[in-house]
Design a protein around this motif. Structure first.
Motif, PDB file in Angstrom:
ATOM      1  N   GLY B  11       0.609  -1.238  -0.046  1.00 49.18           N
ATOM      2  CA  GLY B  11      -0.002  -0.132  -0.057  1.00 49.18           C
ATOM      3  C   GLY B  11       0.821   1.310  -0.088  1.00 49.18           C
ATOM      4  N   ASN B  12       2.225   0.956   0.089  1.00 48.89           N
ATOM      5  CA  ASN B  12       3.112   2.355   0.081  1.00 48.89           C
ATOM      6  C   ASN B  12       3.950   2.304  -1.189  1.00 48.89           C
ATOM      7  N   ALA B  13       3.718   3.542  -1.765  1.00 49.18           N
ATOM      8  CA  ALA B  13       4.370   3.938  -3.149  1.00 49.18           C
ATOM      9  C   ALA B  13       5.844   3.466  -3.146  1.00 49.18           C
ATOM     10  N   ASN B  14       6.681   4.146  -2.161  1.00 47.31           N
ATOM     11  CA  ASN B  14       8.056   4.123  -1.977  1.00 47.31           C
ATOM     12  C   ASN B  14       8.352   2.598  -1.796  1.00 47.31           C
ATOM     13  N   ARG B  15       7.695   1.937  -1.021  1.00 46.70           N
ATOM     14  CA  ARG B  15       8.083   0.313  -0.894  1.00 46.70           C
ATOM     15  C   ARG B  15       7.778  -0.300  -2.090  1.00 46.70           C
ATOM     16  N   ARG B  16       6.785  -0.115  -2.877  1.00 50.66           N
ATOM     17  CA  ARG B  16       6.721  -0.683  -4.509  1.00 50.66           C
ATOM     18  C   ARG B  16       7.748  -0.256  -5.184  1.00 50.66           C
ATOM     19  N   ARG B  17       8.379   1.181  -5.126  1.00 53.36           N
ATOM     20  CA  ARG B  17       9.458   1.681  -5.961  1.00 53.36           C
ATOM     21  C   ARG B  17      10.631   0.626  -5.368  1.00 53.36           C
ATOM     22  N   ILE B  18      10.886   0.550  -4.290  1.00 51.00           N
ATOM     23  CA  ILE B  18      11.945  -0.301  -3.841  1.00 51.00           C
ATOM     24  C   ILE B  18      11.989  -1.693  -4.403  1.00 51.00           C
ATOM     25  N   LEU B  19      10.970  -2.201  -4.346  1.00 49.66           N
ATOM     26  CA  LEU B  19      10.544  -3.591  -4.686  1.00 49.66           C
ATOM     27  C   LEU B  19      11.042  -3.718  -6.390  1.00 49.66           C
ATOM     28  N   PRO B  40      18.081   8.261   3.461  1.00 47.04           N
ATOM     29  CA  PRO B  40      18.394   6.864   3.715  1.00 47.04           C
ATOM     30  C   PRO B  40      17.578   6.512   5.041  1.00 47.04           C
ATOM     31  N   LYS B  41      17.255   7.297   6.008  1.00 49.00           N
ATOM     32  CA  LYS B  41      16.467   6.942   7.225  1.00 49.00           C
ATOM     33  C   LYS B  41      15.249   6.375   6.753  1.00 49.00           C
ATOM     34  N   ALA B  42      14.381   6.917   6.045  1.00 54.72           N
ATOM     35  CA  ALA B  42      13.191   6.580   5.696  1.00 54.72           C
ATOM     36  C   ALA B  42      13.372   5.051   4.663  1.00 54.72           C
ATOM     37  N   VAL B  43      14.442   5.148   3.893  1.00 53.48           N
ATOM     38  CA  VAL B  43      14.739   4.066   3.210  1.00 53.48           C
ATOM     39  C   VAL B  43      14.940   2.724   3.706  1.00 53.48           C
ATOM     40  N   ILE B  44      15.710   2.967   5.058  1.00 53.29           N
ATOM     41  CA  ILE B  44      16.170   1.834   6.238  1.00 53.29           C
ATOM     42  C   ILE B  44      14.832   1.393   6.862  1.00 53.29           C
ATOM     43  N   ASP B  45      13.726   2.463   6.945  1.00 54.41           N
ATOM     44  CA  ASP B  45      12.338   1.790   7.590  1.00 54.41           C
ATOM     45  C   ASP B  45      11.659   0.971   6.763  1.00 54.41           C
TER      46      ASP B  45
END
Lengths: 230, 230
Positions: B11-19, B40-45
């Motif tokens: 449901g989170n657009a940035n997590r989809r972009r990471i995948l 980077p902190k948000a990415v690590i989360d």
């Protein structure tokens, strides 16, 4: 509706609970609010999002109460693998769709003896009595389960073959080489088209193609590359 | 992983972009952070959530830098319709799975002449040369597309048949009656089992079953109900 919008909407547990409830029966806001234990205001917010996305629609009954129901059929598929993050969302295909055009798949719905074994789907059959309709529905439900299982099988096979191919290629650029080969298996193409398809600069693509030509895997003919016959 | 957890994560657009990025290549935190334009902190989360869900894994390279990749293959299917809100998530089925046990489906992968036309899958075939492997992979990709199309067709057909059945039943309780009939099409059962399957009190179920018996659609035999033959 695109997949990203669909995933944003489904990413909320209460919206999923609302959809599950409305798939059982159309409801008023107060019913949903009671059922979920969530304030009517929050329910209205969720319903607005669901309506805006075209998933839910509302009608007003004779007592001027507004009730909500699911508006349409949508389907979403997400695949996560070391080689792919794929999302597909789609409305159901028309039942007039010609499934016989599938090359590798045939479907045999048993309730229709005329089309059984011919790979032709029962799309024209509309039995009118309750028992036949129930059996037809039950067959399509089973088919749906089998298709889902077959898709999981195909996904597993894709990963397995891909891993095997990359290990046989045994190159630092195995991943890109595999992408190129797959693009060529689909159709012969020139460097520029291939570069777009695999998302790599034409220079890199050209170098890799030359390597594949040297190894006798790919043939070049006036700037067009094709996979040699197996 | 259950579907709800999967949907929360997607449901989170940035997590989809990471995948999507990790499906192209394994990455370090700083690469992901630069690519996404996110701290980077948000990415690590996000990576921690993805790792906890088992979707992403990390390794440490020779320079002691930690890089992330997609850990495993997962598949999710979501169906929204006026009659259903269904989610299925699953790991790929083993390639040793016997697809021939499917009653209504046969698959014909052309790159394997031995099993063609027999409905047997090519699970044992492991070609070793690059061209055959590429063609096998391309065939499975096409099969996957056909399965997806067939599933959309089946979904459309399900809704169509369901609407038709409920209109033929023409009863205030059409929806529950249709659920009961479908449960009976699967297997004969007693009132209690049926009540559990359709989520209705045994009293209501008994009343509806009597109506179906009166209409000659269902037969009762010592407390067990079955659909009559079409």
């Amino acid at each position: 509706m695109d997949s990203a919008e669909f995933l944003d909407i489904l990413g909320n547990a209460n919206r999923r609970r609302i959809l599950r409830l409305l798939a059982e029966r159309p409801c008023y806001v107060t019913e949903i609010s009671d059922f979920l234990g969530v304030s009517p205001k929050a329910v209205i917010d969720h319903l607005e999002k669901l309506e805006a996305a075209g998933l839910v629609e509302s009608r007003t009954d004779s007592k001027r109460r507004k009730y909500f129901s699911i508006a349409r059929h949508v389907r979403l598929e997400v695949t996560v693998s070391p080689y792919e993050f794929g999302t597909k969302s789609a409305y159901p295909a028309s039942s007039r769709l010609d499934i016989t055009s599938c090359r590798q798949l045939s479907i045999d719905l048993e309730h229709d003896p005329e089309t059984a074994d011919s790979g032709v789907t029962a799309s024209e059959v509309e039995p009118d009595d309750v028992v036949s309709l129930t059996e037809a529905l039950h067959d399509v439900e089973q088919l749906e389960n089998e298709l889902s299982l077959a898709q999981r099988w195909a996904q597993g096979k894709l990963t397995e073959l891909r891993e095997h191919l990359e290990s046989v290629l045994d190159d630092e650029q195995s991943r890109l080489l595999a992408d190129l080969l797959l693009a060529l298996a689909d159709d012969s193409a020139d460097t520029e088209t291939l570069g777009r398809e695999v998302g790599a600069p034409p220079g890199v693509v050209e170098e890799l193609l030359e390597k594949l030509v040297d190894e006798g895997i790919v043939r070049e003919d006036e700037g067009t590359y094709r996979l040699i016959d197996a």
